[in-house]
Design a protein around this motif. Structure first.
Motif, PDB file in Angstrom:
ATOM      1  N   GLU A 133       0.839  -1.053   0.173  1.00  0.00           N
ATOM      2  CA  GLU A 133      -0.109  -0.144   0.085  1.00  0.00           C
ATOM      3  C   GLU A 133       0.875   1.256   0.028  1.00  0.00           C
ATOM      4  OE1 GLU A 133      -0.069  -2.153   2.427  1.00  0.00           O
ATOM      5  OE2 GLU A 133       0.903  -1.223   4.014  1.00  0.00           O
ATOM      6  N   LYS A 134       2.010   1.189   0.313  1.00  0.00           N
ATOM      7  CA  LYS A 134       2.755   2.407   0.155  1.00  0.00           C
ATOM      8  C   LYS A 134       3.169   2.976  -1.140  1.00  0.00           C
ATOM      9  CE  LYS A 134       7.363   0.218   1.602  1.00  0.00           C
ATOM     10  NZ  LYS A 134       6.797  -1.325   1.723  1.00  0.00           N
ATOM     11  N   TYR A 135       3.081   2.028  -2.235  1.00  0.00           N
ATOM     12  CA  TYR A 135       3.366   2.539  -3.636  1.00  0.00           C
ATOM     13  C   TYR A 135       2.116   2.826  -4.368  1.00  0.00           C
ATOM     14  CZ  TYR A 135       7.715  -0.230  -2.596  1.00  0.00           C
ATOM     15  OH  TYR A 135       8.920  -0.713  -2.156  1.00  0.00           O
ATOM     16  N   ILE A 136       2.296   3.991  -5.328  1.00  0.00           N
ATOM     17  CA  ILE A 136       1.283   4.335  -6.064  1.00  0.00           C
ATOM     18  C   ILE A 136       1.938   4.327  -7.542  1.00  0.00           C
ATOM     19  CG2 ILE A 136       0.156   6.489  -6.879  1.00  0.00           C
ATOM     20  CD1 ILE A 136      -0.254   7.069  -3.993  1.00  0.00           C
ATOM     21  N   LEU A 137       1.257   3.814  -8.476  1.00  0.00           N
ATOM     22  CA  LEU A 137       1.875   3.624  -9.939  1.00  0.00           C
ATOM     23  C   LEU A 137       1.362   4.840 -10.770  1.00  0.00           C
ATOM     24  CD1 LEU A 137       1.311  -0.305 -10.666  1.00  0.00           C
ATOM     25  CD2 LEU A 137       3.263   1.161  -9.623  1.00  0.00           C
ATOM     26  N   VAL A 138       2.045   5.462 -11.320  1.00  0.00           N
ATOM     27  CA  VAL A 138       1.609   6.725 -12.270  1.00  0.00           C
ATOM     28  C   VAL A 138       2.018   6.448 -13.754  1.00  0.00           C
ATOM     29  CG1 VAL A 138       1.859   9.094 -12.170  1.00  0.00           C
ATOM     30  CG2 VAL A 138       2.318   8.007 -10.237  1.00  0.00           C
ATOM     31  N   THR A 139       0.995   7.067 -14.526  1.00  0.00           N
ATOM     32  CA  THR A 139       1.787   6.862 -16.060  1.00  0.00           C
ATOM     33  C   THR A 139       1.106   8.437 -16.609  1.00  0.00           C
ATOM     34  OG1 THR A 139       1.814   5.871 -18.056  1.00  0.00           O
ATOM     35  CG2 THR A 139      -0.580   6.215 -17.305  1.00  0.00           C
ATOM     36  N   THR A 140       1.580   8.876 -17.490  1.00  0.00           N
ATOM     37  CA  THR A 140       1.455  10.223 -18.181  1.00  0.00           C
ATOM     38  C   THR A 140       0.484   9.921 -19.501  1.00  0.00           C
ATOM     39  OG1 THR A 140       3.336  10.936 -17.642  1.00  0.00           O
ATOM     40  CG2 THR A 140       2.296  12.138 -19.471  1.00  0.00           C
ATOM     41  N   LEU A 141      -0.629  10.693 -19.371  1.00  0.00           N
ATOM     42  CA  LEU A 141      -1.548  10.444 -20.608  1.00  0.00           C
ATOM     43  C   LEU A 141      -1.599  11.731 -21.304  1.00  0.00           C
ATOM     44  CD1 LEU A 141      -3.987   7.371 -19.643  1.00  0.00           C
ATOM     45  CD2 LEU A 141      -2.282   7.462 -21.649  1.00  0.00           C
ATOM     46  N   GLU A 142      -0.871  12.420 -22.219  1.00  0.00           N
ATOM     47  CA  GLU A 142      -1.199  13.521 -22.408  1.00  0.00           C
ATOM     48  C   GLU A 142      -2.346  13.981 -23.336  1.00  0.00           C
ATOM     49  OE1 GLU A 142       1.398  11.680 -23.415  1.00  0.00           O
ATOM     50  OE2 GLU A 142       3.523  12.602 -23.491  1.00  0.00           O
ATOM     51  N   THR A 143      -2.722  12.746 -23.823  1.00  0.00           N
ATOM     52  CA  THR A 143      -3.859  12.803 -25.038  1.00  0.00           C
ATOM     53  C   THR A 143      -4.520  11.408 -25.162  1.00  0.00           C
ATOM     54  OG1 THR A 143      -4.448  13.283 -27.345  1.00  0.00           O
ATOM     55  CG2 THR A 143      -2.105  12.472 -26.755  1.00  0.00           C
ATOM     56  N   ASN A 144      -5.415  11.239 -26.070  1.00  0.00           N
ATOM     57  CA  ASN A 144      -5.837   9.678 -26.251  1.00  0.00           C
ATOM     58  C   ASN A 144      -5.246   9.451 -27.754  1.00  0.00           C
ATOM     59  OD1 ASN A 144      -7.898  11.819 -27.200  1.00  0.00           O
ATOM     60  ND2 ASN A 144      -8.514   9.954 -28.450  1.00  0.00           N
ATOM     61  N   ARG A 145      -4.687  10.523 -28.466  1.00  0.00           N
ATOM     62  CA  ARG A 145      -4.414  10.457 -29.878  1.00  0.00           C
ATOM     63  C   ARG A 145      -3.147   9.921 -30.363  1.00  0.00           C
ATOM     64  NH1 ARG A 145      -6.736  16.394 -32.088  1.00  0.00           N
ATOM     65  NH2 ARG A 145      -8.967  15.881 -31.607  1.00  0.00           N
ATOM     66  N   ASP A 146      -3.184   8.815 -30.762  1.00  0.00           N
ATOM     67  CA  ASP A 146      -1.956   8.105 -31.341  1.00  0.00           C
ATOM     68  C   ASP A 146      -1.388   8.734 -32.648  1.00  0.00           C
ATOM     69  OD1 ASP A 146      -2.490   6.218 -29.381  1.00  0.00           O
ATOM     70  OD2 ASP A 146      -2.781   4.688 -30.724  1.00  0.00           O
TER      71      ASP A 146
END
Ligand code: SF4
Length: 247
Positions: A133-146
């Protein structure tokens, strides 16, 4: 990942984040090969200056590499951005195991949160059994467009990144929509709300490009609409470089 310089620089533990309050970056691994257009004039340039101070050519060139001498120097802050000066996707599994073992052996007086962030969230998969529980996973999504994304970054395209992040069987996730790129409102909101429905989303960071790298950006009206819809569905939105957007 992109974080920005706070001003406090330590020789061993480089704190380069003002994105999160009470956060320090811990960098036993440094570097990234995704070459995001907006990273080079901001984050990588800042690291280059620090690299000169510590005499590390690999840091200067932002090549993925380890700094094992930092392993036992976890900064004193409530929240730690683990390997925030790079992307952990480029770190070997064996060394990630060492990082996690170090964190688990660390006994701070007050509990800490540890953020693991990657633009290739599939890389988290083998680590899930090691996390608590001490870990949080993060990702970047600047857009939905490929379409056109390869001109911005060599990271996995947004649709793959979202699918991989969504598929992670992990209960604590954060999405960074920063720097926001133009998006399709329905698709993008649905992506974020599906993480809400999954009951994994802790909150969302939202912000424009602070360095004005000529990115394809949404209008303020469209960005405000995105924020309003997310908030209307109970998503906590935290802001940075808002250019008038209300969060
Ligand atoms: S993914 Fe790599 S190149 Fe892109 S912003 Fe993050 S650290 Fe920089």
């Amino acid at each position: 990942m992109q974080v920005t310089l706070l001003g406090h620089r330590e020789k061993e533990n480089i704190n380069m984040s003002n994105m999160y309050k009470n956060v320090k970056t811990w960098s036993p691994f440094v570097g990234c090969g995704f070459s995001c257009k907006y990273c080079i004039p901001s984050f990588q340039r800042q690291l280059k200056r620090v690299a000169g101070m510590i005499g590390c050519d690999l840091c200067r060139d932002y090549k993925p590499h380890t700094h094992p001498e930092r392993l036992n120097k976890i900064p004193s802050a409530p929240t730690i951005l683990v390997c925030g000066t790079g992307d952990i996707a480029f770190c070997k599994n064996k060394y990630v195991r060492q990082i996690i073992d170090t964190i688990d052996a660390h006994k701070p007086r007050k509990p800490k949160l540890y953020y693991l962030q990657s633009k290739n969230p599939a890389c988290f998969r083998p680590y899930l059994p090691w996390l608590d529980e001490k870990y949080i996973l993060v990702t970047t999504l600047e857009t939905n467009r490929d379409t056109g994304y390869a001109e911005i970054s060599q990271a996995p395209p947004p649709s793959i990144r979202f699918a991989d992040f969504y598929a992670l069987n992990y209960p604590r996730k954060v999405v960074t929509i920063e720097p926001v790129l133009d998006f399709d409102l329905d698709t993008f909101t649905n992506w974020i709300l599906s993480l809400m429905d999954q009951d994994t989303l802790q909150y969302v960071w939202f912000g424009y490009d602070s360095k004005r790298c000529s990115l394809p950006e949404p209008s303020t009206e469209k960005a405000q609409r995105l924020v309003d819809i997310l908030k209307g569905h109970g998503v906590e939105v935290r802001g940075k470089t808002l250019r008038g957007i209300r969060v």
